[in-house]
Design a protein around this motif. Sequence first.
Motif, PDB file in Angstrom:
ATOM      1  N   ILE A   1      -3.800  18.562   2.090  1.00 29.21           N
ATOM      2  CA  ILE A   1      -5.046  18.711   2.850  1.00 29.21           C
ATOM      3  C   ILE A   1      -5.016  20.098   3.471  1.00 29.21           C
ATOM      4  CG2 ILE A   1      -4.031  17.632   4.888  1.00 29.21           C
ATOM      5  CD1 ILE A   1      -7.719  17.375   3.788  1.00 29.21           C
ATOM      6  N   ASP A   2      -6.209  20.692   3.581  1.00 29.21           N
ATOM      7  CA  ASP A   2      -6.274  22.067   4.073  1.00 29.21           C
ATOM      8  C   ASP A   2      -6.693  22.159   5.533  1.00 29.21           C
ATOM      9  OD1 ASP A   2      -9.443  22.867   2.404  1.00 29.21           O
ATOM     10  OD2 ASP A   2      -8.863  21.292   3.830  1.00 29.21           O
ATOM     11  N   ARG A   3      -6.669  21.029   6.245  1.00 30.39           N
ATOM     12  CA  ARG A   3      -7.017  21.069   7.662  1.00 30.39           C
ATOM     13  C   ARG A   3      -6.182  20.017   8.392  1.00 30.39           C
ATOM     14  NH1 ARG A   3     -10.945  18.903   4.637  1.00 30.39           N
ATOM     15  NH2 ARG A   3     -11.623  16.775   5.053  1.00 30.39           N
ATOM     16  N   ALA A   4      -6.234  20.100   9.698  1.00 32.48           N
ATOM     17  CA  ALA A   4      -5.428  19.182  10.498  1.00 32.48           C
ATOM     18  C   ALA A   4      -5.934  17.748  10.363  1.00 32.48           C
ATOM     19  CB  ALA A   4      -5.459  19.609  11.957  1.00 32.48           C
ATOM     20  N   ILE A   5      -4.979  16.823  10.334  1.00 35.07           N
ATOM     21  CA  ILE A   5      -5.316  15.399  10.332  1.00 35.07           C
ATOM     22  C   ILE A   5      -4.514  14.732  11.432  1.00 35.07           C
ATOM     23  CG2 ILE A   5      -5.946  15.292   7.899  1.00 35.07           C
ATOM     24  CD1 ILE A   5      -3.157  14.313   7.245  1.00 35.07           C
ATOM     25  N   GLY A   6      -4.873  13.519  11.766  1.00 37.43           N
ATOM     26  CA  GLY A   6      -4.244  12.854  12.904  1.00 37.43           C
ATOM     27  C   GLY A   6      -2.771  12.635  12.725  1.00 37.43           C
ATOM     28  N   THR A   7      -2.391  12.109  11.578  1.00 40.23           N
ATOM     29  CA  THR A   7      -0.987  11.842  11.299  1.00 40.23           C
ATOM     30  C   THR A   7      -0.727  12.085   9.836  1.00 40.23           C
ATOM     31  OG1 THR A   7       0.723  10.131  11.128  1.00 40.23           O
ATOM     32  CG2 THR A   7      -1.558   9.390  11.102  1.00 40.23           C
ATOM     33  N   TRP A   8       0.411  12.584   9.503  1.00 35.97           N
ATOM     34  CA  TRP A   8       0.713  12.901   8.112  1.00 35.97           C
ATOM     35  C   TRP A   8       0.763  11.644   7.250  1.00 35.97           C
ATOM     36  CZ3 TRP A   8       5.053  10.963   5.639  1.00 35.97           C
ATOM     37  CH2 TRP A   8       6.067  10.444   6.451  1.00 35.97           C
ATOM     38  N   ARG A   9       0.903  10.477   7.877  1.00 34.42           N
ATOM     39  CA  ARG A   9       0.983   9.236   7.117  1.00 34.42           C
ATOM     40  C   ARG A   9      -0.383   8.722   6.664  1.00 34.42           C
ATOM     41  NH1 ARG A   9       6.156   6.980   8.342  1.00 34.42           N
ATOM     42  NH2 ARG A   9       7.126   7.983  10.133  1.00 34.42           N
ATOM     43  N   ASP A  10      -1.452   9.341   7.144  1.00 35.48           N
ATOM     44  CA  ASP A  10      -2.801   8.836   6.904  1.00 35.48           C
ATOM     45  C   ASP A  10      -3.303   9.313   5.551  1.00 35.48           C
ATOM     46  OD1 ASP A  10      -5.866   8.856   8.934  1.00 35.48           O
ATOM     47  OD2 ASP A  10      -5.287   7.731   7.138  1.00 35.48           O
TER      48      ASP A  10
ATOM     49  N   ASP B   1       0.852  -1.182   0.000  1.00 33.01           N
ATOM     50  CA  ASP B   1       0.000   0.000   0.000  1.00 33.01           C
ATOM     51  C   ASP B   1       0.892   1.239   0.000  1.00 33.01           C
ATOM     52  OD1 ASP B   1      -2.423  -1.476   2.265  1.00 33.01           O
ATOM     53  OD2 ASP B   1      -2.337  -1.478   0.069  1.00 33.01           O
ATOM     54  N   PRO B   2       0.341   2.383  -0.375  1.00 31.25           N
ATOM     55  CA  PRO B   2       1.156   3.605  -0.368  1.00 31.25           C
ATOM     56  C   PRO B   2       1.747   3.871   1.017  1.00 31.25           C
ATOM     57  CG  PRO B   2      -0.885   3.974  -1.559  1.00 31.25           C
ATOM     58  CD  PRO B   2      -1.001   2.623  -0.937  1.00 31.25           C
ATOM     59  N   GLN B   3       3.021   4.230   1.011  1.00 37.33           N
ATOM     60  CA  GLN B   3       3.735   4.521   2.246  1.00 37.33           C
ATOM     61  C   GLN B   3       4.136   5.987   2.273  1.00 37.33           C
ATOM     62  OE1 GLN B   3       4.514   1.926   4.672  1.00 37.33           O
ATOM     63  NE2 GLN B   3       2.943   0.947   3.413  1.00 37.33           N
ATOM     64  N   GLY B   4       3.961   6.605   3.417  1.00 34.10           N
ATOM     65  CA  GLY B   4       4.382   7.983   3.560  1.00 34.10           C
ATOM     66  C   GLY B   4       5.889   8.100   3.495  1.00 34.10           C
ATOM     67  N   VAL B   5       6.367   9.038   2.711  1.00 32.68           N
ATOM     68  CA  VAL B   5       7.804   9.266   2.568  1.00 32.68           C
ATOM     69  C   VAL B   5       8.219  10.506   3.349  1.00 32.68           C
ATOM     70  CG1 VAL B   5       9.664   9.763   0.941  1.00 32.68           C
ATOM     71  CG2 VAL B   5       7.845   8.154   0.310  1.00 32.68           C
ATOM     72  N   ALA B   6       7.476  11.584   3.158  1.00 31.20           N
ATOM     73  CA  ALA B   6       7.818  12.836   3.834  1.00 31.20           C
ATOM     74  C   ALA B   6       6.601  13.742   3.829  1.00 31.20           C
ATOM     75  CB  ALA B   6       8.987  13.536   3.138  1.00 31.20           C
ATOM     76  N   ALA B   7       6.593  14.685   4.755  1.00 34.24           N
ATOM     77  CA  ALA B   7       5.508  15.654   4.811  1.00 34.24           C
ATOM     78  C   ALA B   7       6.027  16.968   5.367  1.00 34.24           C
ATOM     79  CB  ALA B   7       4.359  15.140   5.666  1.00 34.24           C
ATOM     80  N   ILE B   8       5.326  18.028   4.995  1.00 38.43           N
ATOM     81  CA  ILE B   8       5.655  19.357   5.518  1.00 38.43           C
ATOM     82  C   ILE B   8       4.361  20.024   5.951  1.00 38.43           C
ATOM     83  CG2 ILE B   8       5.608  20.380   3.195  1.00 38.43           C
ATOM     84  CD1 ILE B   8       7.865  22.293   4.185  1.00 38.43           C
ATOM     85  N   TYR B   9       4.388  20.592   7.147  1.00 38.56           N
ATOM     86  CA  TYR B   9       3.247  21.332   7.652  1.00 38.56           C
ATOM     87  C   TYR B   9       3.423  22.778   7.219  1.00 38.56           C
ATOM     88  CZ  TYR B   9       1.655  17.319  10.261  1.00 38.56           C
ATOM     89  OH  TYR B   9       1.167  16.085  10.587  1.00 38.56           O
ATOM     90  N   THR B  10       2.508  23.255   6.390  1.00 41.49           N
ATOM     91  CA  THR B  10       2.676  24.549   5.750  1.00 41.49           C
ATOM     92  C   THR B  10       2.793  25.708   6.734  1.00 41.49           C
ATOM     93  OG1 THR B  10       1.547  23.728   3.785  1.00 41.49           O
ATOM     94  CG2 THR B  10       1.692  26.129   4.053  1.00 41.49           C
ATOM     95  N   PRO B  11       1.954  25.808   7.751  1.00 37.50           N
ATOM     96  CA  PRO B  11       2.063  26.981   8.637  1.00 37.50           C
ATOM     97  C   PRO B  11       3.389  27.059   9.390  1.00 37.50           C
ATOM     98  CG  PRO B  11      -0.062  25.931   8.877  1.00 37.50           C
ATOM     99  CD  PRO B  11       0.793  24.982   8.089  1.00 37.50           C
TER     100      PRO B  11
END
Length: 125
Positions: free
Chosen positions: A99-108, A44-54
């Motif tokens: 996504i334009d709002r908070a989510i539980g984990t960036w990997r979701d 399944d797709p795996q999270g590689v990296a994420a950035i929180y814009t604010p």
Amino acid sequence: QVHLVESGGGSVQAGGSLRLSCSSSGNIQETYVMGWFRQTPSRDPQGVAAIYTPSQNTHYSDSVQGRATISQDKAKNTLFLQMTKLIPEDTGLYFCAAIDRAIGTWRDLPRYGYRGQGIQVTVSS
């Protein structure tokens, strides 16, 4: 509706580098988090990296920690993923998501509202 389009993929030898880009049709300053995911035929797709814009806080998977850098160019509404010291295990279909709002984990991934079609990265040994 926001459209995300990836570019910069291709074939590269192990040890090499590449930079993926994700161009957004919308204003990325309105996003809360943007991420890169990798999918292979066997997983399944795996999270590689994420950035929180604010905050510009970044997160990485263990597999790319120290070898990848995620960043945004807000003026160009573009997300980047710079990867170095590539290994065959980095091979896969890479796509960006936002996504334009908070989510539980960036990997979701299912919680992201927008995702691109993906671009193939193949690392040969």
